[in-house]
Design an enzyme around this catalytic site. Sequence first.
Site, PDB file in Angstrom:
ATOM      1  N   ASP A 280      -5.714   0.416   6.945  1.00 54.13           N
ATOM      2  CA  ASP A 280      -4.756  -0.083   5.953  1.00 54.13           C
ATOM      3  C   ASP A 280      -3.378  -0.418   6.524  1.00 54.13           C
ATOM      4  O   ASP A 280      -2.787   0.376   7.253  1.00 54.13           O
ATOM      5  CB  ASP A 280      -4.585   0.952   4.829  1.00 54.13           C
ATOM      6  CG  ASP A 280      -5.779   0.971   3.895  1.00 54.13           C
ATOM      7  OD1 ASP A 280      -6.390  -0.099   3.666  1.00 54.13           O
ATOM      8  OD2 ASP A 280      -6.125   2.063   3.405  1.00 54.13           O
TER       9      ASP A 280
ATOM     10  N   HIS B 204     -12.327   0.553   7.450  1.00 56.03           N
ATOM     11  CA  HIS B 204     -13.235   0.483   6.304  1.00 56.03           C
ATOM     12  C   HIS B 204     -13.419  -0.968   5.869  1.00 56.03           C
ATOM     13  O   HIS B 204     -12.669  -1.864   6.292  1.00 56.03           O
ATOM     14  CB  HIS B 204     -12.732   1.355   5.151  1.00 56.03           C
ATOM     15  CG  HIS B 204     -11.368   1.018   4.670  1.00 56.03           C
ATOM     16  ND1 HIS B 204     -10.219   1.356   5.355  1.00 56.03           N
ATOM     17  CD2 HIS B 204     -10.946   0.342   3.569  1.00 56.03           C
ATOM     18  CE1 HIS B 204      -9.161   0.928   4.695  1.00 56.03           C
ATOM     19  NE2 HIS B 204      -9.571   0.297   3.609  1.00 56.03           N
TER      20      HIS B 204
ATOM     21  N   HIS C 196     -10.971  -3.214   8.432  1.00 55.61           N
ATOM     22  CA  HIS C 196      -9.537  -3.002   8.667  1.00 55.61           C
ATOM     23  C   HIS C 196      -9.188  -1.525   8.526  1.00 55.61           C
ATOM     24  O   HIS C 196      -9.923  -0.737   7.939  1.00 55.61           O
ATOM     25  CB  HIS C 196      -8.690  -3.804   7.675  1.00 55.61           C
ATOM     26  CG  HIS C 196      -8.847  -3.345   6.249  1.00 55.61           C
ATOM     27  ND1 HIS C 196     -10.002  -3.556   5.512  1.00 55.61           N
ATOM     28  CD2 HIS C 196      -8.009  -2.665   5.419  1.00 55.61           C
ATOM     29  CE1 HIS C 196      -9.858  -3.045   4.308  1.00 55.61           C
ATOM     30  NE2 HIS C 196      -8.655  -2.480   4.220  1.00 55.61           N
TER      31      HIS C 196
ATOM     32  N   ARG D 245      -5.996   3.139  -6.148  1.00 61.69           N
ATOM     33  CA  ARG D 245      -5.743   3.634  -4.792  1.00 61.69           C
ATOM     34  C   ARG D 245      -4.307   4.105  -4.639  1.00 61.69           C
ATOM     35  O   ARG D 245      -3.362   3.428  -5.025  1.00 61.69           O
ATOM     36  CB  ARG D 245      -5.997   2.511  -3.772  1.00 61.69           C
ATOM     37  CG  ARG D 245      -5.998   3.007  -2.338  1.00 61.69           C
ATOM     38  CD  ARG D 245      -6.224   1.887  -1.344  1.00 61.69           C
ATOM     39  NE  ARG D 245      -5.031   1.075  -1.205  1.00 61.69           N
ATOM     40  CZ  ARG D 245      -4.983  -0.055  -0.509  1.00 61.69           C
ATOM     41  NH1 ARG D 245      -6.057  -0.529   0.089  1.00 61.69           N
ATOM     42  NH2 ARG D 245      -3.855  -0.725  -0.411  1.00 61.69           N
TER      43      ARG D 245
HETATM   44  C1  SIN Z   1      -9.498  -1.087   0.445  1.00 62.99           C
HETATM   45  O1  SIN Z   1      -8.702  -0.154   0.374  1.00 62.99           O
HETATM   46  O2  SIN Z   1      -9.552  -1.816   1.424  1.00 62.99           O
HETATM   47  C2  SIN Z   1     -10.464  -1.327  -0.710  1.00 62.99           C
HETATM   48  C3  SIN Z   1     -11.689  -0.518  -0.556  1.00 62.99           C
HETATM   49  C4  SIN Z   1     -12.635  -0.684  -1.720  1.00 62.99           C
HETATM   50  O3  SIN Z   1     -12.237  -1.220  -2.762  1.00 62.99           O
HETATM   51  O4  SIN Z   1     -13.771  -0.255  -1.598  1.00 62.99           O
END
Ligand code: SIN
Length: 283
Positions: free
Chosen positions: A105, A259, A103, A274
């Site tokens: 974000d 990612h 995806h 994050r």
């Molecule tokens: C995400 O932002 O999708 C999570 C990525 C992760 O925890 O590695």
Amino acid sequence: MSSAVSQVVIRPVAGAIGAEISGIDIGGPLSPQDVARINEALLAHCVVFFRGQDLSLDQHKAFTRNFGTLYAHPMFVSEDGDPHAIHIVRAPGDKMVVGDDWHSDTTFAAAPPMGSVLYGVDVPQYGGDTMFANQYLAYEALSPGMKRMLEALRAVHSDRNRAGPQAVLNAARATKVREDANWRETINLHPVVRTHPVTGRKALYVNRMTTLGLEDMKEEESRPLLEFLFVHAVRPEFTCRFRWENGSVAFWDNRCCQHFAINDTGHASRRMRRLQLNGDRPF
Ligand code: SIN
């Protein structure tokens, strides 16, 4: 040129995407030259990585604010009341983790976050890597006919499968999203091929997690095309894989990459923090 600038080394980690930046403490104040170099590296490599950082929440915020304003996520339940900090936690026994499919974000938002800065607080000895895929290369590898067709299309993005009572994610993982009765689905249309507002390059902008259909098409018409794109967009030659350590940071550009958080940590726990940056409406 300041000494901080001259120590910075930028080293690609794969042929398609990703570069590690060393020789800089991102917890301290950054010179305008440092900020410019990090920004240039981000634009060139779509995701940049740092290692050995020690970031309090305030330092994490100060670093992120060098590149824009902080995004308040509409879907996660805040652990500490801070709307900007998402604590992404995998507890032992969790069946699912945040981001466990390809995806970009928050694409269901009208103006999705342009970037995300993820900090490894407490990561397992092994497992829990994150993969990234370059969506410029995914677009550029398509045939001229497919490019022409896709450029006329808009896709339907929704958080229907990612939050709300019907998604039932909270029972399977420690990081909680809104499942209350007042939650309402957010749906937005975005171009299937977007133009990066800074580089001017075209990138594919559909993903398996939140792209549910194509505008003015029936499900049976859009599904095969989307399936092709979901698989094509993340071909191995467009990707890199990042191995986390405590104090690692990944800063990615949601306008040109996808990612995937790999859920392979077994009984180990994993804690990340994050922050995200406000973005524009894709065009
Ligand atoms: C995400 O932002 O999708 C999570 C990525 C992760 O925890 O590695």
